[in-house]
Design an enzyme around this catalytic site. Structure first.
Site, mmCIF file in Angstrom:
data_model
loop_
_atom_site.group_PDB
_atom_site.id
_atom_site.type_symbol
_atom_site.label_atom_id
_atom_site.label_comp_id
_atom_site.label_asym_id
_atom_site.label_seq_id
_atom_site.Cartn_x
_atom_site.Cartn_y
_atom_site.Cartn_z
ATOM 1 N N LYS A 105 0.786 -1.210 0.000
ATOM 2 C CA LYS A 105 0.000 0.000 0.000
ATOM 3 C C LYS A 105 0.832 1.281 0.000
ATOM 4 O O LYS A 105 0.426 2.300 -0.534
ATOM 5 C CB LYS A 105 -0.905 -0.028 1.253
ATOM 6 C CG LYS A 105 -2.024 1.000 1.242
ATOM 7 C CD LYS A 105 -2.975 0.718 2.388
ATOM 8 C CE LYS A 105 -3.886 1.909 2.653
ATOM 9 N NZ LYS A 105 -3.235 2.987 3.423
ATOM 10 N N PHE A 143 -11.949 2.482 6.048
ATOM 11 C CA PHE A 143 -12.835 1.691 5.180
ATOM 12 C C PHE A 143 -13.967 2.545 4.583
ATOM 13 O O PHE A 143 -13.865 3.762 4.516
ATOM 14 C CB PHE A 143 -13.429 0.505 5.952
ATOM 15 C CG PHE A 143 -12.481 -0.656 6.083
ATOM 16 C CD1 PHE A 143 -11.119 -0.539 5.793
ATOM 17 C CD2 PHE A 143 -12.939 -1.907 6.508
ATOM 18 C CE1 PHE A 143 -10.259 -1.626 5.915
ATOM 19 C CE2 PHE A 143 -12.086 -2.985 6.637
ATOM 20 C CZ PHE A 143 -10.743 -2.849 6.343
#
Lengths: 659, 659
Positions: free
Chosen positions: A138, A394
């Site tokens: 990431k 999220f």
């Protein structure tokens, strides 16, 4: 619509600046994140202590750790207890692609716009990133482009050591637990009792256990054999242990391990014959998945943290009693290990806006939100007219729901505005576009105009808008612009969002332009905050509902499931929790972030699906239950070619290759 | 002989003070270490930045981390490269009892005496302690009583995060190694090559591997299949792996573990049929036992550390090639994780003497000495007339021998004086007193006068004196006084030491009195430094000797063994190292600290014993070989009643129970 800027942006308004005016020198094409960080840092960042003082922190309330970061003590909470606090804004998103849609970047860009462009007193509050993803797939999490926290290499590395402290506390408890089981397997009740109590009698943490057991005696000499055994033998049932060790690294082979295979880790065989191995199958999690991190995210101060850490449950005794960190004598030492970590870290954005970086609980098994403490301090510091922009991990179905129902319930704070971040790319995926995967070239549909696909994908966005409105906040949609997005595509999103409940939807381009690119977004947020009152905020469910009712509300109201089913194990666990004092806990769902449903491939706005609760676990210290729906992975893996391959120092000793 | 002081000590001389005069207010009876730390801190410690500036550091050379500690950059090494450096003093000891004989306390007390009492510019250099022992049996390592580093709770907890950085770097490499083996088991050479090289071609760390393999091509398109496989497949032989994971905690069940037991950690069975588990038996060490820590102790700067970390060997390929951190693409990222750790941490003593805390390599498998970098910087800062007091772990047979032959060889520095710390208690044990054990009441012989036993035990001290003189330094013996010691006992030691080669032997009482109690010792050290020249210093052996010759010299000259024997494995390993570029490395013996021999029970000055080398390992990055003689334990265990039981925060949020 604004175009790419290759010149210096000039603030349009600067009535009550929190920091000296600064003209962000942007470049086109936009350099790498670390290059921007280096360029801006070498221009001379203001010392972090000047950021602290312009924020109204007294010298004793700020502890600099070098020139660019420092710890904020918790004393502003008492000093400013009667001061009105600022406007609370949460940044969340639609269900993302695996590439991420820029929530952190938008959080930082919005804060830059509010602070440096609109002249509002403003603080951004974000999580500390795990080193696992930083060196894996990431990359960093400091935001990106011209909307980032500086210096990004300090943000993405050890920072002020909080994650390391969490790991140390977690693993001290794991060692205490494992070794205690070993000593109990080797020693009589009498020997255990004599050694644990020692010459000095019962100490603080032992008295906690005596109180729990209802033993009123405090003189060890007066103990009966039964009381000695009850006190000294925790008698842990290994099959009930839920406490894992942790490491802040993507080491998939640690997900399941067998420990205690050494030649010295053997005990006498009760059946006679050779000594037997004192081994056990267990696992590691990534450090940010530790309950200690969840506690850090939700605690209010050091004393509260002491209580929370002490009551964390690691497993059950064979007779069904909880075994806590304090039963193992560990709650105090863990708190001491966490005593600096309880203080948020102050940094600054590319446009000198203050940023509080604090806690980083895993979003899939914990709240995925930065700390209560940082938000509270920041809200006091910015004052009534100011803004605190905090990020929820999220998509809004998970991160923002947990923000409202768990984090705000713990803090008592009431947000006014939720910013939902969407990208044309993710909307196209929700409209039916092909799979988006890290490391694989995007399909052409993602880089060419397709208004129809965008329109179809807006079903996902619309549902998130409806959901957030259930909490009584105003919703502003931020369309985070990529250079391949077309005006017609963006217009379509704005139109759909605004006709479906969003107070306003705006395109923003802060990645390329810094705060200037999020000025419209910032204005929309300021306006939205005026049309809502804190009292409008409400939780989705009442904590007094039964555990199953609470799960039901989330699954049906937010995810829009048709039904919720439970395994026998889950039902059994719920029954235990209903009677063990955990029934009032809010619910922290563990579910995929890629869909409203439990199937990551179900894009858009799925309906009529089932949520199957496989297991329900309790975080008794953090104070929530987490039902597990689907496979939850608590140690990410490394790809064949991990990010760390590029990270190095150059000839001048400067960091290169962090992204 | 000085008596206990319960009044303020007044410095006798203060010609060129490094810090403002300070009268240490001592109490009798001496409070606990943490109480003293709190008392003195609450009197108002000078800010650490003022200690830094009085030491001659420029503002840009010192990075405060809060008011009481900070990082010293490496730039004084270049700025002061042509300045003469100070007198280099190493503090070591006789073979200790398991309770320790106060080497750290003497190091700090001596520095306090040199600085605050004799007015010398002085810096103490010590190791950062592991959290394992701090929360286990041993307690803190900041010194003790009125000779300690303040604040002791900061010293003993996370400090500035160096040990955590070592752990992060170590475990990144472990994850890289484990995952690489997994990916190699799942993928063809072609797929591995394609993924590793990626779109951007070979990067810095890959070019290092190409150079090692002698492949001159830099265009991936031109690679033959053979070259692709050679580059991308490390083909590690699992049985050769020596790289363990680490945790800074006493968790004995991690000594031997099996990893990769998860449902997803499986690979295709080459023989067909069901997939097979990709598991492996391996182990954890305590973090300070990591080679990364050994590298930190011996490196000279960031660039040198980059090279050392990159060349660390984790195992061998099936064809016998070394597999290094750089082969795994990890050397750069590890360096980046260690970039702050390479800077020593500055703190202060109870009498405001500067202390550099840096590195903490395990003394049984590594050097057990604090860092080269800290000693070098300190020697420059104190200048020609100044003193740097550095500590070597374990007894002089191990710690000081490694100090001279490994650390000084790496740094090029030449000590003038070795202080050998002895206690009446340990000498009585060497004279034949009963076993001394932690947690068990001392036998009466240790608390009552027994000059004969002391005399007999001096055989141990005398041999250490003889040994240290082989290095060409002057020896001063410090008899670290306990309150049960009698004048006759101490007189006996002084007489024996001085008639057996010690320049001087003096009683000291710095634990109870601070620097005032070590003033005689300080004077002896100053005088000893005048009668010796740096050029007198010599190593015990030449690095050009064969590996077996070097081991032989240490075992016979220092330990006084009759013969050295080797297992077949050790001989095989030596043969490999002799031809793999490791033959010039100095030797870092892994042996018990409790005896000159390999038998911890053999007290005094044993002779005619055999040293059996079970195994020889290489630390290719740190740059030494470590022969293992006896059982070496790299994860201590926790007792039934560990130290953490007492550690807590009190009602005011203050740390209690650290000792």
């Amino acid at each position: 619509m604004s175009s790419f800027s290759s010149t210096t942006n000039t603030p349009t308004k600067n009535t009550t600046p929190t920091t000296p005016p600064f003209n962000l020198p942007t470049k086109h094409p936009v350099p790498s994140d670390i290059q921007i960080s280096k360029d801006l840092t070498s221009l001379g960042l203001p010392p972090i202590s000047s950021i602290a003082s312009s924020l109204g922190l007294t010298p004793s309330e700020f502890i600099p750790w070098g020139p660019h970061k420092g710890k904020v003590t918790l004393s502003p909470l008492t000093r400013l207890s009667s001061t009105p606090h600022g406007n609370y804004v949460v940044v969340t998103g639609i269900n993302p692609t695996p590439l991420g849609e820029g929530k952190s970047t938008t959080t930082i860009g919005l804060a830059q716009a509010l602070g440096a462009r609109l002249g509002k007193k403003c603080v951004a509050c974000i999580r500390q990133p795990s080193q696992g993803p930083t060196f894996g797939v990431k990359g960093g999490a400091a935001g990106g482009g011209y909307s980032q926290v500086l210096p990004m290499e300090e943000f993405n590395l050890h920072l002020t050591g909080d994650i390391h402290a969490v790991g140390a506390a977690n693993n001290l408890l794991a060692a205490a637990l494992e070794t205690r089981m070993y000593h109990e397997a080797c020693q009589s009740d009498e020997a255990l009792f004599r050694r644990i109590v020692g010459k000095n009698g019962f100490n603080r943490v032992m008295i906690r256990r005596l109180e729990k057991l209802g033993i009123e005696k405090r003189n060890p000499e007066e103990f009966t054999d039964e009381e000695k055994g009850r006190f000294a033998r925790l008698d842990i049932d290994p099959s009930t242990i839920t406490w894992n060790r942790v490491l802040d690294v993507c080491d998939r082979h640690l997900r399941s391990v067998s420990v205690g295979l050494g030649v010295n880790e053997t005990v006498k065989n009760p059946a006679g014959g050779d000594r037997i191995q004192h081994d056990r199958t267990t696992g590691f999690d990534i450090t940010v998945a530790s309950e200690v991190m969840a506690v850090l995210g939700l605690t209010s101060d050091l004393t509260d943290m002491r209580e929370r850490l002490g009551r964390m449950v690691v497993g059950y005794s064979k007779s069904g009693l909880t075994v806590t960190a304090d039963d193992l004598g560990c709650g105090g030492a863990m708190t001491v290990l966490m005593k600096d970590a309880v203080m948020p870290t102050l940094m600054q954005t590319a446009e000198r806006t203050p940023v509080m970086v604090h806690a980083g609980p895993f979003a899939n098994i914990a709240t995925g939100n930065s700390s209560v403490v940082a938000d509270k301090i920041a809200l006091k510091l910015v004052g009534e007219e100011g803004f605190v922009v905090t990020e929820a991990g999220f998509g809004a179905d998970i991160g923002a729901e947990k923000f409202c129902d768990i984090k705000c319930r713990a803090s008592g704070l009431k947000p006014k505005v939720a910013v939902i971040v969407a990208t044309i790319r993710a909307l196209k995926m929700h409209g039916g576009g092909p799979q988006v995967k890290a490391g694989v070239t995007l399909a052409r549909v993602y880089t060419e105009e397709d208004v129809g696909l965008v329109r179809k994908g807006c079903s996902n966005l619309v549902r998130h808008i409806e959901n957030m409105k259930k909490f009584g906040v105003q919703v502003v949609v931020a369309v985070n612009r990529f250079k391949t997005d077309t005006p017609l595509e963006i217009e379509e999103v704005v139109k759909i969002a605004e006709s479906n409940g969003a107070y306003k939807a705006v395109m923003c381009n802060h990645w390329a332009e810094g705060g200037a690119g999020a000025e419209d977004l910032a204005r929309a947020v300021v306006d939205a905050a005026k049309v809502v009152k804190e009292e409008d905020f409400k939780y989705l469910y009442d904590e007094g509902l039964t555990i199953k009712e609470k799960i039901d509300v989330i699954c049906k109201e937010i995810y829009r499931a048709k039904e919720v089913t439970y395994t026998a194990l889950a039902l059994e666990q719920i029954a235990t929790y209903e009677t063990s004092g955990f029934e009032k806990f809010p619910i922290c769902m563990a579910k995929t972030q890629y869909s409203f449903s439990c199937d990551p491939a179900a894009k858009g706005a799925p309906v009529d699906f089932e949520v199957k609760i496989r297991e329900v676990r309790a975080c008794a210290g953090a104070g929530f239950l987490f039902p597990i729906a689907g496979d939850i992975m608590t140690v990410p893996g490394l790809p064949t070619r991990p990010g760390f391959y590029d990270v190095d120092i150059d000839e001048d000793g400067e960091v290169v290759g962090l992204f």
